[in-house]
Design an enzyme around this catalytic site. Sequence first.
Site, PDB file in Angstrom:
ATOM      1  N   LYS A  15     -33.037   3.792   4.794  1.00 51.60           N
ATOM      2  CA  LYS A  15     -31.947   3.782   5.785  1.00 51.60           C
ATOM      3  C   LYS A  15     -30.598   3.657   5.064  1.00 51.60           C
ATOM      4  O   LYS A  15     -30.449   4.205   3.978  1.00 51.60           O
ATOM      5  CB  LYS A  15     -32.205   2.685   6.832  1.00 51.60           C
ATOM      6  CG  LYS A  15     -33.627   2.813   7.441  1.00 51.60           C
ATOM      7  CD  LYS A  15     -33.828   2.008   8.680  1.00 51.60           C
ATOM      8  CE  LYS A  15     -35.258   2.235   9.199  1.00 51.60           C
ATOM      9  NZ  LYS A  15     -35.554   1.556  10.449  1.00 51.60           N
ATOM     10  N   HIS A  98     -35.767  10.933  13.090  1.00 49.01           N
ATOM     11  CA  HIS A  98     -35.941   9.481  13.176  1.00 49.01           C
ATOM     12  C   HIS A  98     -35.296   8.958  14.461  1.00 49.01           C
ATOM     13  O   HIS A  98     -34.265   9.467  14.897  1.00 49.01           O
ATOM     14  CB  HIS A  98     -35.325   8.800  11.950  1.00 49.01           C
ATOM     15  CG  HIS A  98     -35.711   7.361  11.855  1.00 49.01           C
ATOM     16  ND1 HIS A  98     -35.069   6.381  12.575  1.00 49.01           N
ATOM     17  CD2 HIS A  98     -36.698   6.745  11.159  1.00 49.01           C
ATOM     18  CE1 HIS A  98     -35.655   5.218  12.319  1.00 49.01           C
ATOM     19  NE2 HIS A  98     -36.637   5.412  11.464  1.00 49.01           N
ATOM     20  N   GLU A 170     -43.509   6.310  15.348  1.00 46.20           N
ATOM     21  CA  GLU A 170     -42.681   5.113  15.211  1.00 46.20           C
ATOM     22  C   GLU A 170     -42.236   4.635  16.597  1.00 46.20           C
ATOM     23  O   GLU A 170     -41.244   5.132  17.140  1.00 46.20           O
ATOM     24  CB  GLU A 170     -41.446   5.425  14.359  1.00 46.20           C
ATOM     25  CG  GLU A 170     -41.779   5.795  12.936  1.00 46.20           C
ATOM     26  CD  GLU A 170     -40.687   5.373  11.963  1.00 46.20           C
ATOM     27  OE1 GLU A 170     -41.047   4.803  10.931  1.00 46.20           O
ATOM     28  OE2 GLU A 170     -39.495   5.575  12.251  1.00 46.20           O
TER      29      GLU A 170
HETATM   30  P1  13P Z   1     -39.051  -1.136   9.820  1.00 46.74           P
HETATM   31  O1  13P Z   1     -40.226  -1.052   8.889  1.00 46.74           O
HETATM   32  O2  13P Z   1     -37.867  -1.867   9.232  1.00 46.74           O
HETATM   33  O3  13P Z   1     -39.435  -1.644  11.176  1.00 46.74           O
HETATM   34  O4  13P Z   1     -38.534   0.374  10.030  1.00 46.74           O
HETATM   35  C1  13P Z   1     -39.442   1.363  10.359  1.00 46.74           C
HETATM   36  C2  13P Z   1     -38.751   2.655  10.285  1.00 46.74           C
HETATM   37  O5  13P Z   1     -37.894   2.965  11.099  1.00 46.74           O
HETATM   38  C3  13P Z   1     -39.102   3.558   9.181  1.00 46.74           C
HETATM   39  O6  13P Z   1     -38.549   4.825   9.377  1.00 46.74           O
END
Ligand code: 13P
Length: 255
Positions: A15, A98, A170
């Site tokens: 990120k 995403h 996700e």
């Molecule tokens: P987290 O593992 O911090 O919850 O994030 C997941 C994610 O969005 C991976 O793309």
Amino acid sequence: MDKTKRRAVVAGNWKMNKTAAEAAALIGEIAAAVGTPGCDVVVCPPFVALSAVLDAAAGTPIAVGAQNVHYEESGAFTGEVAPGMLTALGVQYAIVGHSERRQYFAETDETVNLRTRAALAAGLCAIVCVGENLAQREQGVTVDLVRMQTKIALQGVQEAELARLILAYEPVWAIGTGRTATAAQAGQVCGAIRAQLAELYGSAAADGVPVLYGGSMNAANAAELLAEADVDGGLIGGASLKAADFAAIVQAAGG
Ligand code: 13P
């Protein structure tokens, strides 16, 4: 479903974290911690750290991905990065769609489809993200929604391109919240994604596409999630920024 038909993949989505120098240092730590992994390992740093990360990852088993990719090769698209710019650097993967892009940057199922097609056409592996928010889960539409997101994302994608396709389930309510889907929930929705792939391309082709789970996956819960028949790996946010935690997930996926 037979997991031996497809490879396990653990991808770190960093990120908006790490400068180029910090990112290169983290690659050194991750390479040392993962050793020779039993699965594919990918890290996706911010665009401005890609070159430094590619240099640092050279000669290691770590592949490098971008967190987004545009669907045109050039033009007046301020702030965007073209697929060919990524492949020219040596980037092999791109995350597409995403939920943070959908939520904060007006990404739609249609632009996810355009980006997926462009990424695959350029030779990138596309990690296409789908998932419901909390209201949608409570409304009981999770499977319908995720199947629809998958179907639209793959409009115009040819079966021959599936070799470079990865899906990631996700659930938005599990991202960065510490609230993980149960293994049964993750397994059910990843299975629904594979059923959608089978409807589009046939079950033999669908069996070859890795489907990952992402959302507060960590060193402690990875093994249980990865034991599900249709969960082939993880897309990891927070835990991918800690070499030991990320390596533990890689170990759980490849062991
Ligand atoms: P987290 O593992 O911090 O919850 O994030 C997941 C994610 O969005 C991976 O793309």
